[in-house]
Design an enzyme around this catalytic site. Structure first.
Site, PDB file in Angstrom:
ATOM      1  N   ASP A   1     -12.553  -6.806  34.913  1.00 51.64           N
ATOM      2  CA  ASP A   1     -13.934  -7.026  35.368  1.00 51.64           C
ATOM      3  C   ASP A   1     -14.618  -5.692  35.643  1.00 51.64           C
ATOM      4  O   ASP A   1     -15.776  -5.475  35.286  1.00 51.64           O
ATOM      5  CB  ASP A   1     -13.966  -7.864  36.654  1.00 51.64           C
ATOM      6  CG  ASP A   1     -14.135  -9.345  36.356  1.00 51.64           C
ATOM      7  OD1 ASP A   1     -13.759  -9.763  35.236  1.00 51.64           O
ATOM      8  OD2 ASP A   1     -14.626 -10.085  37.216  1.00 51.64           O
TER       9      ASP A   1
ATOM     10  N   LYS B   1       2.158  -0.908  40.548  1.00 49.17           N
ATOM     11  CA  LYS B   1       2.185  -0.380  41.921  1.00 49.17           C
ATOM     12  C   LYS B   1       3.661  -0.181  42.245  1.00 49.17           C
ATOM     13  O   LYS B   1       4.206  -0.726  43.214  1.00 49.17           O
ATOM     14  CB  LYS B   1       1.493  -1.392  42.862  1.00 49.17           C
ATOM     15  CG  LYS B   1       1.239  -0.892  44.256  1.00 49.17           C
ATOM     16  CD  LYS B   1       0.140   0.153  44.356  1.00 49.17           C
ATOM     17  CE  LYS B   1       0.005   0.643  45.784  1.00 49.17           C
ATOM     18  NZ  LYS B   1      -0.831   1.850  45.918  1.00 49.17           N
TER      19      LYS B   1
ATOM     20  N   ASP C   1      -4.288   1.702  42.146  1.00 48.00           N
ATOM     21  CA  ASP C   1      -5.379   2.253  42.964  1.00 48.00           C
ATOM     22  C   ASP C   1      -5.999   3.468  42.267  1.00 48.00           C
ATOM     23  O   ASP C   1      -7.225   3.634  42.222  1.00 48.00           O
ATOM     24  CB  ASP C   1      -4.915   2.586  44.394  1.00 48.00           C
ATOM     25  CG  ASP C   1      -3.546   3.240  44.431  1.00 48.00           C
ATOM     26  OD1 ASP C   1      -2.825   3.231  43.412  1.00 48.00           O
ATOM     27  OD2 ASP C   1      -3.170   3.774  45.493  1.00 48.00           O
TER      28      ASP C   1
ATOM     29  N   TYR D   1      -0.214 -15.134  40.429  1.00 49.26           N
ATOM     30  CA  TYR D   1      -1.033 -16.344  40.313  1.00 49.26           C
ATOM     31  C   TYR D   1      -0.179 -17.588  40.057  1.00 49.26           C
ATOM     32  O   TYR D   1      -0.658 -18.708  40.195  1.00 49.26           O
ATOM     33  CB  TYR D   1      -2.074 -16.211  39.195  1.00 49.26           C
ATOM     34  CG  TYR D   1      -3.184 -15.208  39.486  1.00 49.26           C
ATOM     35  CD1 TYR D   1      -3.270 -14.555  40.712  1.00 49.26           C
ATOM     36  CD2 TYR D   1      -4.161 -14.941  38.537  1.00 49.26           C
ATOM     37  CE1 TYR D   1      -4.267 -13.639  40.975  1.00 49.26           C
ATOM     38  CE2 TYR D   1      -5.172 -14.019  38.802  1.00 49.26           C
ATOM     39  CZ  TYR D   1      -5.219 -13.369  40.015  1.00 49.26           C
ATOM     40  OH  TYR D   1      -6.213 -12.457  40.278  1.00 49.26           O
TER      41      TYR D   1
ATOM     42  N   ASP E   1      -6.900  -8.902  36.079  1.00 53.43           N
ATOM     43  CA  ASP E   1      -8.073  -9.698  36.437  1.00 53.43           C
ATOM     44  C   ASP E   1      -9.144  -8.783  37.036  1.00 53.43           C
ATOM     45  O   ASP E   1     -10.315  -8.781  36.640  1.00 53.43           O
ATOM     46  CB  ASP E   1      -7.623 -10.755  37.462  1.00 53.43           C
ATOM     47  CG  ASP E   1      -8.678 -11.799  37.757  1.00 53.43           C
ATOM     48  OD1 ASP E   1      -9.733 -11.759  37.123  1.00 53.43           O
ATOM     49  OD2 ASP E   1      -8.430 -12.649  38.628  1.00 53.43           O
TER      50      ASP E   1
END
Ligand code: NAD
Length: 363
Positions: A254, A194, A226, A143, A250
């Site tokens: 959620d 990852k 994943d 980000y 993020d």
């Protein structure tokens, strides 16, 4: 001498002022029952900041936040500010507060209150007793990485670029937060990356593993993102603390939060600098603003996190969480969590119920 704390209160926009009003009732009860001195300073932020001073994060608001022991934020944003320049949009205030206060660690608990087990979209037996803490890195990663942007190539096609960057110190400091948080919980940290595809998160895995050497009482595991997304739905109770990068956090936070039912139930804490910030995870909900139907519990539980992480008064957090559980157990529900047989109450009445019960239970 009584303990004294300075709290900057930023109600913001939409339902922000409504839910903050209820959270302030809770602060007042704790102040009087525990003989504390809580100095509350209110300041405009977001759209309210723009209207008051032409900027979503007015200078005086930022100064008030920087000089406080803790910041309590409602929510910012609304359709009336969607057309103004991007740099002046209400949501920019959040980035300004995070970067100026050095808030690199975002803590989002996904904890299910027993009376709401049937409000989840998953089967009650999968979520009953769920208590996960997602520790998300908040000021680095893709980000913020450079280069970024969209450019037009000589052949006229466009190319979009974002860059995933983490330095060793950035990884080490967020790992330490996760291990410290786990030390006060079930002592299990799962680091999510990852590393099989992204070199940057290979470094993440290495540094988290090295940092763990100072925390022998904590169990560390690693998981690819994943797989984590899948495990959060298959068997979420296997997790205690999840630590991960800005973007993975993020998305996963959620996902984890929605296991618990309503967005109106979930608090958060952003830590890192001298002053931490506490806020519900929801936005300003313009669709229900001014109707006295917003759920104030996420903001009230954010106050609970403040007592634990900023003021070291964890027993207040414990009692407050029990009170919320009891009130839900007695059937009181705002519209967003209402089910058959529930006693519907508005935002202010829910705040009053929690305040009354807290007054009784906070010895
Ligand atoms: P939102 O979280 O405001 O609302 C999503 C849905 O959840 C709405 O239907 C809303 O009514 C409901 N909801 C949210 N909080 C609730 C509560 N406490 N009680 C009951 N129902 C609740 O998200 P959105 O609609 O995507 O965004 C609205 C505005 O909020 C936008 O301007 C957005 O940019 C802003 N926003 C701000 C923050 C923040 O301040 N941290 C976070 C997210 C969105």
């Amino acid at each position: 001498m009584n303990q004294e704390f300075n709290i900057t209160v930023l109600p913001g926009d939409g339902i922000g002022p409504e839910v903050i009003r209820e959270a302030v009732k809770i602060l007042k009860i704790v102040e009087s029952k525990k003989n504390l001195k809580l100095n509350l300073t209110e300041a405009p932020v977001g759209g309210a900041g723009y209207e008051a001073a032409g900027h979503p994060l007015p200078e005086d608001t930022l100064k008030a936040a920087q000089s406080a022991d803790a910041v309590l934020l409602g929510a910012v944003g609304g359709p009336q500010w969607e057309k103004i320049d991007f740099s002046l949009r209400p949501e920019r205030a959040l980035l300004g507060l995070r970067s100026n206060l050095g808030l690199f660690a975002n803590l989002r608990p996904a904890k299910i209150f027993a009376p709401l087990a049937d409000a989840s979209t998953l089967k009650p037996e999968v979520v009953e007793g769920l208590d996960i803490m997602v520790v998300r890195e908040l000021t680095g990663g893709i980000y913020f990485g450079e280069p970024r942007g969209v450019e037009t190539l000589p052949d006229g096609t466009r190319k979009g670029v974002n860059t995933l960057v983490y330095t060793e110190p950035e990884i080490e400091r967020i790992a330490k937060v996760a291990f410290d948080v786990a030390g006060k919980r079930d002592k299990n940290v799962c680091s999510v990356d990852k590393a099989n595809v992204l070199e940057c998160t290979g470094l993440w895995r290495e540094v988290v593993t090295q940092t763990h050497e100072e925390y022998k009482d904590i169990t560390l595991s690693h998981m690819y993102v994943d797989n984590c997304a899948m495990q959060l739905v298959r068997n979420p109770k296997q997790f205690d603390v999840i630590v991960t990068t800005n973007m993975f956090g993020d998305i996963l936070s959620d996902q984890a939060s929605m296991l618990t039912g309503s967005i109106g139930m979930l608090p958060s804490a952003s830590l890192g600098g001298k002053t931490a910030m506490y806020e519900p995870i929801h936005g300003s909900a313009p669709d229900i603003a001014g109707k006295d139907i917003a759920n104030p519990l996420a903001t009230i539980l954010s106050v609970g996190m403040m007592f634990k992480y900023s003021f070291n008064l964890e027993y207040v957090t414990t009692v407050l969480e029990k009170v919320v559980d009891d009130i839900l157990g007695q059937g009181y529900r705002t519209k967003d969590i209402l089910s058959d047989g529930g006693k519907e109450v508005g935002c202010a009445a829910m705040g009053d119920r929690v305040a009354e019960e807290l007054e009784k239970q906070l010895g």
